[in-house]
Write an enzyme that holds these catalytic residues in place. Structure first.
Site, PDB file in Angstrom:
ATOM      1  N   ASP A   1       0.848  -1.187   0.000  1.00  0.00           N
ATOM      2  CA  ASP A   1       0.000   0.000   0.000  1.00  0.00           C
ATOM      3  C   ASP A   1       0.893   1.251   0.000  1.00  0.00           C
ATOM      4  O   ASP A   1       1.892   1.323   0.723  1.00  0.00           O
ATOM      5  CB  ASP A   1      -0.915  -0.011   1.224  1.00  0.00           C
ATOM      6  CG  ASP A   1      -2.061   0.971   1.070  1.00  0.00           C
ATOM      7  OD1 ASP A   1      -3.216   0.525   0.940  1.00  0.00           O
ATOM      8  OD2 ASP A   1      -1.807   2.197   1.081  1.00  0.00           O
TER       9      ASP A   1
ATOM     10  N   ASN B   1     -12.927  -3.109   2.764  1.00  0.00           N
ATOM     11  CA  ASN B   1     -13.891  -2.012   2.859  1.00  0.00           C
ATOM     12  C   ASN B   1     -14.847  -2.120   1.676  1.00  0.00           C
ATOM     13  O   ASN B   1     -14.411  -2.268   0.533  1.00  0.00           O
ATOM     14  CB  ASN B   1     -13.160  -0.668   2.824  1.00  0.00           C
ATOM     15  CG  ASN B   1     -12.263  -0.473   4.038  1.00  0.00           C
ATOM     16  OD1 ASN B   1     -12.623  -0.869   5.146  1.00  0.00           O
ATOM     17  ND2 ASN B   1     -11.093   0.116   3.838  1.00  0.00           N
TER      18      ASN B   1
ATOM     19  N   GLN C   1     -14.261   2.624   1.519  1.00  0.00           N
ATOM     20  CA  GLN C   1     -13.653   2.209   0.250  1.00  0.00           C
ATOM     21  C   GLN C   1     -13.382   3.431  -0.621  1.00  0.00           C
ATOM     22  O   GLN C   1     -14.272   4.270  -0.823  1.00  0.00           O
ATOM     23  CB  GLN C   1     -14.573   1.234  -0.501  1.00  0.00           C
ATOM     24  CG  GLN C   1     -13.912   0.646  -1.742  1.00  0.00           C
ATOM     25  CD  GLN C   1     -14.750  -0.423  -2.437  1.00  0.00           C
ATOM     26  OE1 GLN C   1     -15.890  -0.689  -2.046  1.00  0.00           O
ATOM     27  NE2 GLN C   1     -14.185  -1.028  -3.472  1.00  0.00           N
TER      28      GLN C   1
ATOM     29  N   VAL D   1     -10.985   2.970  -3.526  1.00  0.00           N
ATOM     30  CA  VAL D   1     -10.636   2.442  -4.853  1.00  0.00           C
ATOM     31  C   VAL D   1     -11.627   1.328  -5.173  1.00  0.00           C
ATOM     32  O   VAL D   1     -11.716   0.335  -4.426  1.00  0.00           O
ATOM     33  CB  VAL D   1      -9.186   1.914  -4.895  1.00  0.00           C
ATOM     34  CG1 VAL D   1      -8.872   1.351  -6.278  1.00  0.00           C
ATOM     35  CG2 VAL D   1      -8.183   3.017  -4.534  1.00  0.00           C
TER      36      VAL D   1
ATOM     37  N   HIS E   1     -10.288  -5.288  -3.093  1.00  0.00           N
ATOM     38  CA  HIS E   1      -8.948  -5.552  -2.545  1.00  0.00           C
ATOM     39  C   HIS E   1      -9.066  -5.969  -1.089  1.00  0.00           C
ATOM     40  O   HIS E   1      -9.927  -5.488  -0.361  1.00  0.00           O
ATOM     41  CB  HIS E   1      -8.031  -4.333  -2.689  1.00  0.00           C
ATOM     42  CG  HIS E   1      -8.632  -3.039  -2.220  1.00  0.00           C
ATOM     43  ND1 HIS E   1      -9.542  -2.334  -2.970  1.00  0.00           N
ATOM     44  CD2 HIS E   1      -8.467  -2.334  -1.073  1.00  0.00           C
ATOM     45  CE1 HIS E   1      -9.907  -1.243  -2.309  1.00  0.00           C
ATOM     46  NE2 HIS E   1      -9.271  -1.226  -1.142  1.00  0.00           N
ATOM     47  N   ILE E   2      -8.162  -6.850  -0.707  1.00  0.00           N
ATOM     48  CA  ILE E   2      -8.029  -7.257   0.696  1.00  0.00           C
ATOM     49  C   ILE E   2      -6.802  -6.546   1.249  1.00  0.00           C
ATOM     50  O   ILE E   2      -5.706  -6.673   0.698  1.00  0.00           O
ATOM     51  CB  ILE E   2      -7.831  -8.782   0.828  1.00  0.00           C
ATOM     52  CG1 ILE E   2      -9.004  -9.539   0.202  1.00  0.00           C
ATOM     53  CG2 ILE E   2      -7.658  -9.161   2.303  1.00  0.00           C
ATOM     54  CD1 ILE E   2      -8.789 -11.062   0.159  1.00  0.00           C
TER      55      ILE E   2
HETATM   56  P1  AMP Z   1      -9.712   1.443   0.362  1.00  0.00           P
HETATM   57  O1  AMP Z   1      -9.793   2.753   1.093  1.00  0.00           O
HETATM   58  O2  AMP Z   1     -10.130   0.255   1.174  1.00  0.00           O
HETATM   59  O3  AMP Z   1     -10.428   1.521  -0.985  1.00  0.00           O
HETATM   60  O4  AMP Z   1      -8.177   1.201   0.068  1.00  0.00           O
HETATM   61  C1  AMP Z   1      -7.511   1.731  -1.027  1.00  0.00           C
HETATM   62  C2  AMP Z   1      -6.055   1.660  -0.689  1.00  0.00           C
HETATM   63  O5  AMP Z   1      -5.314   1.850  -1.870  1.00  0.00           O
HETATM   64  C3  AMP Z   1      -5.595   2.738   0.310  1.00  0.00           C
HETATM   65  O6  AMP Z   1      -5.061   2.105   1.469  1.00  0.00           O
HETATM   66  C4  AMP Z   1      -4.550   3.516  -0.479  1.00  0.00           C
HETATM   67  O7  AMP Z   1      -3.465   3.942   0.316  1.00  0.00           O
HETATM   68  C5  AMP Z   1      -4.123   2.491  -1.522  1.00  0.00           C
HETATM   69  N1  AMP Z   1      -3.566   3.055  -2.746  1.00  0.00           N
HETATM   70  C6  AMP Z   1      -4.056   4.083  -3.478  1.00  0.00           C
HETATM   71  N2  AMP Z   1      -3.272   4.299  -4.542  1.00  0.00           N
HETATM   72  C7  AMP Z   1      -2.273   3.376  -4.503  1.00  0.00           C
HETATM   73  C8  AMP Z   1      -1.154   3.095  -5.325  1.00  0.00           C
HETATM   74  N3  AMP Z   1      -0.878   3.793  -6.459  1.00  0.00           N
HETATM   75  N4  AMP Z   1      -0.325   2.088  -4.957  1.00  0.00           N
HETATM   76  C9  AMP Z   1      -0.570   1.389  -3.838  1.00  0.00           C
HETATM   77  N5  AMP Z   1      -1.622   1.597  -3.020  1.00  0.00           N
HETATM   78  C10 AMP Z   1      -2.463   2.590  -3.347  1.00  0.00           C
END
Ligand code: AMP
Length: 113
Positions: free
Chosen positions: A30, A86, A93, A95, A99-100
């Site tokens: 992450d 999430n 959430q 993204v 994802h886990i």
């Molecule tokens: P969520 O909030 O559960 O949708 O988690 C999305 C996660 O993606 C967050 O923990 C972000 O820090 C992570 N994230 C966003 N952009 C990137 C990236 N380019 N590379 C790695 N992790 C990312």
């Protein structure tokens, strides 16, 4: 279904620190870690949220869940880790590509924030 930046990571259009890959999934660190170990495991197939998954995806979901456990164990903190998914904006959430989160290396509160 709109592509997300995770599709770009799968396609190597943007960089990521990839720790595991197979035909079905990808795992990478992450970018904004919330624990000493913070890895995301994603299916290569674009499923927006776990609540959008269907029966056809049962094997794929089992696969990423098992891989998350294996990857977590192999990355230095043994059996002490937390897996988080999430689902939806109100649940945190950001993204919209399933994802886990694998989190380890510190104590975790319960209930979660
Ligand atoms: P969520 O909030 O559960 O949708 O988690 C999305 C996660 O993606 C967050 O923990 C972000 O820090 C992570 N994230 C966003 N952009 C990137 C990236 N380019 N590379 C790695 N992790 C990312």
């Amino acid at each position: 279904m709109a592509e997300t930046l995770f599709t770009k990571i799968i396609n190597r259009e943007i960089p990521a620190d990839i720790v595991y890959e197979d035909d079905l999934c990808l795992a990478f660190k992450d970018i904004n870690p919330q624990a000493p170990l913070h890895i995301l495991v994603i299916p290569k197939k674009h499923i927006e949220r776990i609540s959008d998954a269907d029966k056809d995806e049962q094997d794929l979901l089992g696969h990423i869940f098992l891989k998350a456990g294996e990857i977590a164990k192999k990355n230095g903190y043994g059996d002490a880790f937390r897996l988080v998914v999430n689902n939806g904006e109100d649940a945190g959430q950001t993204v919209f590509h399933l994802h886990i989160h694998i989190l380890a290396g510190r104590n975790f509160a319960w209930p979660p924030g």
